[in-house]
Motif scaffolding. Sequence first.
Motif, PDB file in Angstrom:
ATOM      1  N   ALA A  38       0.966  -1.169  -0.101  1.00 20.65           N
ATOM      2  CA  ALA A  38       0.100   0.113  -0.104  1.00 20.65           C
ATOM      3  C   ALA A  38       1.076   1.191   0.069  1.00 20.65           C
ATOM      4  CB  ALA A  38      -1.018  -0.133   1.239  1.00 20.65           C
ATOM      5  N   GLN A  39       2.311   1.141  -0.254  1.00 22.65           N
ATOM      6  CA  GLN A  39       3.067   2.417  -0.259  1.00 22.65           C
ATOM      7  C   GLN A  39       3.960   2.337  -1.237  1.00 22.65           C
ATOM      8  OE1 GLN A  39       2.766   4.203   2.613  1.00 22.65           O
ATOM      9  NE2 GLN A  39       1.346   2.981   3.431  1.00 22.65           N
ATOM     10  N   VAL A  40       3.426   2.319  -2.533  1.00 22.34           N
ATOM     11  CA  VAL A  40       4.075   2.402  -3.882  1.00 22.34           C
ATOM     12  C   VAL A  40       3.843   3.629  -4.628  1.00 22.34           C
ATOM     13  CG1 VAL A  40       4.347  -0.022  -3.729  1.00 22.34           C
ATOM     14  CG2 VAL A  40       2.232   1.186  -4.925  1.00 22.34           C
ATOM     15  N   ALA A  41       3.602   4.668  -3.860  1.00 24.83           N
ATOM     16  CA  ALA A  41       3.464   6.156  -4.475  1.00 24.83           C
ATOM     17  C   ALA A  41       4.856   6.343  -5.214  1.00 24.83           C
ATOM     18  CB  ALA A  41       3.084   7.063  -3.546  1.00 24.83           C
ATOM     19  N   ASN A  42       4.583   6.954  -6.510  1.00 24.72           N
ATOM     20  CA  ASN A  42       5.871   7.197  -7.095  1.00 24.72           C
ATOM     21  C   ASN A  42       7.051   6.407  -7.073  1.00 24.72           C
ATOM     22  OD1 ASN A  42       4.961  10.190  -7.383  1.00 24.72           O
ATOM     23  ND2 ASN A  42       5.166  10.242  -5.153  1.00 24.72           N
ATOM     24  N   THR A  43       6.454   5.030  -7.456  1.00 21.77           N
ATOM     25  CA  THR A  43       7.292   3.919  -7.326  1.00 21.77           C
ATOM     26  C   THR A  43       7.223   3.128  -8.423  1.00 21.77           C
ATOM     27  OG1 THR A  43       7.609   3.909  -4.751  1.00 21.77           O
ATOM     28  CG2 THR A  43       8.143   1.810  -5.837  1.00 21.77           C
ATOM     29  N   LYS A  44       8.046   2.595  -8.884  1.00 17.38           N
ATOM     30  CA  LYS A  44       7.966   1.346  -9.913  1.00 17.38           C
ATOM     31  C   LYS A  44       8.144  -0.039  -9.618  1.00 17.38           C
ATOM     32  CE  LYS A  44      11.327   3.866 -11.656  1.00 17.38           C
ATOM     33  NZ  LYS A  44      12.358   4.356 -12.334  1.00 17.38           N
ATOM     34  N   ILE A  45       7.394  -0.878 -10.038  1.00 17.18           N
ATOM     35  CA  ILE A  45       7.535  -2.246  -9.497  1.00 17.18           C
ATOM     36  C   ILE A  45       7.485  -2.961 -10.737  1.00 17.18           C
ATOM     37  CG2 ILE A  45       6.404  -4.152  -8.427  1.00 17.18           C
ATOM     38  CD1 ILE A  45       4.549  -2.205  -6.883  1.00 17.18           C
ATOM     39  N   ASP A  46       8.961  -3.710 -11.104  1.00 14.37           N
ATOM     40  CA  ASP A  46       9.176  -4.388 -12.174  1.00 14.37           C
ATOM     41  C   ASP A  46       9.002  -5.789 -11.862  1.00 14.37           C
ATOM     42  OD1 ASP A  46      10.314  -5.522 -14.529  1.00 14.37           O
ATOM     43  OD2 ASP A  46      12.165  -4.603 -14.431  1.00 14.37           O
ATOM     44  N   ALA A  47       8.070  -6.501 -12.570  1.00 13.76           N
ATOM     45  CA  ALA A  47       7.679  -7.816 -12.017  1.00 13.76           C
ATOM     46  C   ALA A  47       7.943  -8.688 -13.293  1.00 13.76           C
ATOM     47  CB  ALA A  47       6.245  -8.025 -11.653  1.00 13.76           C
ATOM     48  N   SER A  48       8.665  -8.322 -14.333  1.00 12.14           N
ATOM     49  CA  SER A  48       8.762  -8.868 -15.676  1.00 12.14           C
ATOM     50  C   SER A  48       9.309 -10.248 -15.730  1.00 12.14           C
ATOM     51  CB  SER A  48       9.642  -7.791 -16.735  1.00 12.14           C
ATOM     52  OG  SER A  48      10.802  -7.979 -16.102  1.00 12.14           O
ATOM     53  N   THR A  49      10.034 -10.716 -14.741  1.00 13.52           N
ATOM     54  CA  THR A  49      10.298 -12.032 -14.445  1.00 13.52           C
ATOM     55  C   THR A  49       9.923 -12.754 -13.312  1.00 13.52           C
ATOM     56  OG1 THR A  49      12.381 -11.336 -13.100  1.00 13.52           O
ATOM     57  CG2 THR A  49      12.606 -11.458 -15.605  1.00 13.52           C
ATOM     58  N   ALA A  50       8.723 -12.361 -12.774  1.00 15.63           N
ATOM     59  CA  ALA A  50       7.858 -12.928 -11.783  1.00 15.63           C
ATOM     60  C   ALA A  50       6.708 -13.421 -12.089  1.00 15.63           C
ATOM     61  CB  ALA A  50       7.665 -12.012 -10.640  1.00 15.63           C
ATOM     62  N   GLN A  51       6.472 -14.694 -11.317  1.00 11.01           N
ATOM     63  CA  GLN A  51       5.113 -15.358 -11.444  1.00 11.01           C
ATOM     64  C   GLN A  51       4.517 -15.424 -10.105  1.00 11.01           C
ATOM     65  OE1 GLN A  51       6.057 -19.480 -12.949  1.00 11.01           O
ATOM     66  NE2 GLN A  51       5.428 -18.880 -14.983  1.00 11.01           N
ATOM     67  N   PHE A  52       2.940 -15.459 -10.141  1.00  8.44           N
ATOM     68  CA  PHE A  52       2.226 -15.225  -9.158  1.00  8.44           C
ATOM     69  C   PHE A  52       1.205 -16.364  -9.008  1.00  8.44           C
ATOM     70  CE2 PHE A  52       3.882 -11.202  -9.811  1.00  8.44           C
ATOM     71  CZ  PHE A  52       4.264 -10.631  -8.852  1.00  8.44           C
ATOM     72  N   MET A  53       1.490 -17.415  -8.222  1.00 13.43           N
ATOM     73  CA  MET A  53       0.724 -18.576  -8.136  1.00 13.43           C
ATOM     74  C   MET A  53       0.244 -18.464  -6.638  1.00 13.43           C
ATOM     75  SD  MET A  53       2.731 -21.364 -10.581  1.00 13.43           S
ATOM     76  CE  MET A  53       1.506 -22.282 -10.432  1.00 13.43           C
ATOM     77  N   THR A  54      -0.706 -17.785  -6.323  1.00 14.76           N
ATOM     78  CA  THR A  54      -0.958 -17.586  -4.725  1.00 14.76           C
ATOM     79  C   THR A  54      -2.196 -18.360  -4.403  1.00 14.76           C
ATOM     80  OG1 THR A  54      -2.521 -15.457  -4.994  1.00 14.76           O
ATOM     81  CG2 THR A  54      -0.134 -15.210  -4.701  1.00 14.76           C
ATOM     82  N   GLY A  55      -2.888 -18.642  -4.961  1.00 11.07           N
ATOM     83  CA  GLY A  55      -4.506 -19.216  -4.882  1.00 11.07           C
ATOM     84  C   GLY A  55      -5.333 -18.320  -4.058  1.00 11.07           C
ATOM     85  N   THR A  56      -4.946 -16.917  -4.293  1.00 14.41           N
ATOM     86  CA  THR A  56      -5.789 -16.213  -3.461  1.00 14.41           C
ATOM     87  C   THR A  56      -6.623 -15.324  -4.308  1.00 14.41           C
ATOM     88  OG1 THR A  56      -4.146 -14.361  -3.575  1.00 14.41           O
ATOM     89  CG2 THR A  56      -4.092 -16.001  -1.304  1.00 14.41           C
TER      90      THR A  56
END
Length: 344
Positions: A228-246
Amino acid sequence: MWRKPESAIAPRAVLALAALAAACDDRSPSVSPRIPGPSDQIVTCRVDVGARSISCGESNAPVTGWNASGFSADLIVGGQNTNVLLKSTNVSYDATVQIFQADVTVQNLMTPTLGTADGNTVSGVKVFFHAGPNVVSGSGTVTLANADGSDTFTGTNQPYFLYAEMLPTGIVSAAKTWQWAVPTTVGSFTFQVLVNAATAPPRATTCLAQPGPTITLTSVHTTEYHNAQVANTKIDASTAQFMTGTDFPVRISGANACWHGGEIIGQLPPSTSWPTMIKTFAILVDTGTNVTVEDFWMFDYGNGVSLQLNAPNFTVRSGYYIYDRDGCVENDYKQNGTIDDVYM
């Protein structure tokens, strides 16, 4: 992995075919990104006339006979099941008229859209014969019987089949029937094929270029990513996978936030009820003006990206939805925003 457009990709590309086989082969969601280059291997296909089969694999040598000075806007690239995938069905041989044929489709596995130079005008995708057909068992001469035309690609007077459509990432073309004139004395023959297509120019900008710190996410995430604290922030998830089941595998908040990339893979069975599916979201933006979500890949969620009450002036672009049960972009609060290049 979902791949961002590479500025190195030229306006036209010549692509070594990934495979041509009678059996179906679905695209894996974990294909690694690559930068095309001229040293890739071409693909040789072998036809067994008696078995009514076509099988293909990479040859042991790169493409030869290509004059870079004559084709400065073209690239020759390859890679098994990486760039382009051809599939054949309805393979048959009629000994009476001596015609061997198969219905062939083209699937684009690259990020750029194939078959258009500007993203609007269709120029089509050409599958051309780099070499062959050459008889390898039996006797006689095999010729291509129904090519759409011939042109200069890696050599002169090379026959081709034209798929008159645009192919965005992951899209499979309509089938075309390929025919060869094959005497009954031929046991098997080989040929080599490549693809020539104009490519739409890559997007000029990415939110990763905006100012601010960068958070890099990699590998497989099995728990929800909630920041919840990503103001003015870049998140680079280009090599990430999300398999959370949520229900909310990715959840972010913050003005001017940038979310880039990532594969978000759900695990709900097809029998899951619609009232349950509509409460699941691949990426949930709780709050924040001017949030950008781009270059992501999603499978098996009710909604792709959901913008909540305090998330106006959003941008969602270059998203690919393999299986989605409700909405691409949920904007129930009718916020102002831009949706561009999102496929479901």
